[in-house]
Design an enzyme around this catalytic site. Structure first.
Site, PDB file in Angstrom:
ATOM      1  CE  LYS A  13      -2.191  -1.089   3.909  1.00  0.00           C
ATOM      2  NZ  LYS A  13      -1.479  -2.495   4.346  1.00  0.00           N
ATOM      3  NE  ARG A  88      -4.190  -1.366  10.168  1.00  0.00           N
ATOM      4  CZ  ARG A  88      -3.005  -0.591   9.536  1.00  0.00           C
ATOM      5  NH1 ARG A  88      -3.022   0.428   9.297  1.00  0.00           N
ATOM      6  NH2 ARG A  88      -1.920  -1.351   9.532  1.00  0.00           N
ATOM      7  NE  ARG A 127       7.519  -3.177   5.599  1.00  0.00           N
ATOM      8  CZ  ARG A 127       6.291  -3.061   5.541  1.00  0.00           C
ATOM      9  NH1 ARG A 127       5.698  -2.780   4.613  1.00  0.00           N
ATOM     10  NH2 ARG A 127       5.806  -2.823   7.019  1.00  0.00           N
ATOM     11  NE  ARG A 161       6.484  -0.646   9.899  1.00  0.00           N
ATOM     12  CZ  ARG A 161       5.067  -0.580   9.192  1.00  0.00           C
ATOM     13  NH1 ARG A 161       5.105  -0.098   8.240  1.00  0.00           N
ATOM     14  NH2 ARG A 161       4.028  -1.298  10.089  1.00  0.00           N
ATOM     15  NE  ARG A 172       2.491  -4.934  11.158  1.00  0.00           N
ATOM     16  CZ  ARG A 172       3.323  -5.100  10.411  1.00  0.00           C
ATOM     17  NH1 ARG A 172       4.701  -5.637  11.112  1.00  0.00           N
ATOM     18  NH2 ARG A 172       3.496  -4.078   9.390  1.00  0.00           N
TER      19      ARG A 172
HETATM   20  P1  AMP Z   1       1.049   0.462   9.225  1.00  0.00           P
HETATM   21  O1  AMP Z   1       2.399   1.192   9.021  1.00  0.00           O
HETATM   22  O2  AMP Z   1      -0.131   0.797   8.362  1.00  0.00           O
HETATM   23  O3  AMP Z   1       1.314  -0.791   8.906  1.00  0.00           O
HETATM   24  O4  AMP Z   1       0.393   0.589  10.808  1.00  0.00           O
HETATM   25  C1  AMP Z   1       1.535   0.313  11.807  1.00  0.00           C
HETATM   26  C2  AMP Z   1       0.793   0.340  13.126  1.00  0.00           C
HETATM   27  O5  AMP Z   1       0.147   1.446  13.414  1.00  0.00           O
HETATM   28  C3  AMP Z   1      -0.417  -0.883  13.148  1.00  0.00           C
HETATM   29  O6  AMP Z   1       0.143  -2.262  13.211  1.00  0.00           O
HETATM   30  C4  AMP Z   1      -1.108  -0.228  14.078  1.00  0.00           C
HETATM   31  O7  AMP Z   1      -0.654  -0.749  15.426  1.00  0.00           O
HETATM   32  C5  AMP Z   1      -0.846   1.087  13.755  1.00  0.00           C
HETATM   33  N1  AMP Z   1      -2.106   1.633  13.028  1.00  0.00           N
HETATM   34  C6  AMP Z   1      -1.851   2.265  11.673  1.00  0.00           C
HETATM   35  N2  AMP Z   1      -3.049   2.507  11.083  1.00  0.00           N
HETATM   36  C7  AMP Z   1      -4.030   2.337  11.945  1.00  0.00           C
HETATM   37  C8  AMP Z   1      -5.386   2.391  11.834  1.00  0.00           C
HETATM   38  N3  AMP Z   1      -5.907   3.045  10.933  1.00  0.00           N
HETATM   39  N4  AMP Z   1      -6.253   1.924  13.027  1.00  0.00           N
HETATM   40  C9  AMP Z   1      -5.663   1.372  14.257  1.00  0.00           C
HETATM   41  N5  AMP Z   1      -4.335   0.946  14.228  1.00  0.00           N
HETATM   42  C10 AMP Z   1      -3.476   1.600  13.373  1.00  0.00           C
END
Ligand code: AMP
Length: 214
Positions: A13, A88, A127, A161, A172
């Site tokens: 994404k 989400r 990654r 990360r 996740r």
């Molecule tokens: P991402 O970079 O999108 O993979 O997000 C990393 C982490 O941030 C996720 O595993 C969640 O802990 C938190 N996170 C990001 N976006 C959301 C969301 N829309 N709702 C809830 N938690 C989020």
């Protein structure tokens, strides 16, 4: 045009959002990036969400909806948003719908990026990302340059990360299937959903997205 990129962690994404930003002058709104920025700058909210993020669970709807609301209010007028990693949950999807209505904007398309779970584990554990510009590297397909400097911006801050490990990834993925995947049906029923094969090469995925956006 406002679009959502929907898919499990590692579906690509962020990579596709960055391409759309470059090519279509759109604005990427990534709640993951916003939360990581809050952690780096050490805000109270950043401290509160750190453990939840490292574990791989979702932070509360209230926090992420607040972040998106703030961004939409401050960017108002620009239009052309790519929602990356948001919504989400169904509550977030409803909140986004209401926010867009309040702003007089539409949601034009939801792109579901389909990938199989084994590929996700491989992608995520390989990654690394530039902390300064977001450029994504992969040990197998696009290794970190030997001098450690980002090919896009020259920064030396290419990092893995904290949540890109197998244990967090399992949490996740579970969060994705339990809380986020119902959004596929939700947006299908609304008539906004288009699905693309996220396992194709980066350029082919971009071409499928371009076709879906019309
Ligand atoms: P991402 O970079 O999108 O993979 O997000 C990393 C982490 O941030 C996720 O595993 C969640 O802990 C938190 N996170 C990001 N976006 C959301 C969301 N829309 N709702 C809830 N938690 C989020």
């Amino acid at each position: 045009m406002n679009i959502i990129l929907l898919g499990p962690p590692g579906a690509g994404k962020g990579t596709q959002a960055r391409k759309l930003v470059d090519e279509r002058n759109m604005v990427q709104l990534s709640t993951g990036d916003m939360l990581r920025a809050a952690r780096t700058s050490g805000t109270a909210m950043g401290k509160m969400v750190a453990a939840v993020m490292d574990r791989g669970d979702l932070v509360t709807d209230e926090i992420v909806i607040g972040l998106i609301r703030e961004q939409l209010e401050s960017d108002e007028g620009k239009g052309g948003y790519i929602f990356d990693g948001f919504p989400r949950t169904l509550a977030q999807a409803d909140a986004l719908g209401n926010l867009l209505i309040e702003m007089g904007e539409n949601l034009d398309c939801v792109i579901e990026m389909q990938v199989d779970d084994d590929a996700l584990v491989d992608r995520i554990t390989a990654r690394a990302t530039c902390a300064d510009c977001g450029e994504v590297y992969n040990d197998n397909t696009k290794p970190i340059p030997a001098d450690g400097k980002c090919t896009n911006c020259g920064s030396s801050k290419i990092q893995r990360r904290a949540d890109d490990n197998e244990e967090s990834l399992r949490t996740r993925l579970m969060a994705y299937y339990k809380q986020t995947s119902p959004l596929i049906g939700y947006y299908y029923a609304k008539g906004d959903l288009k699905s693309v094969d996220g396992l194709a090469s980066m350029d082919d995925v971009a071409a499928s997205i371009a076709k879906a956006l019309g």
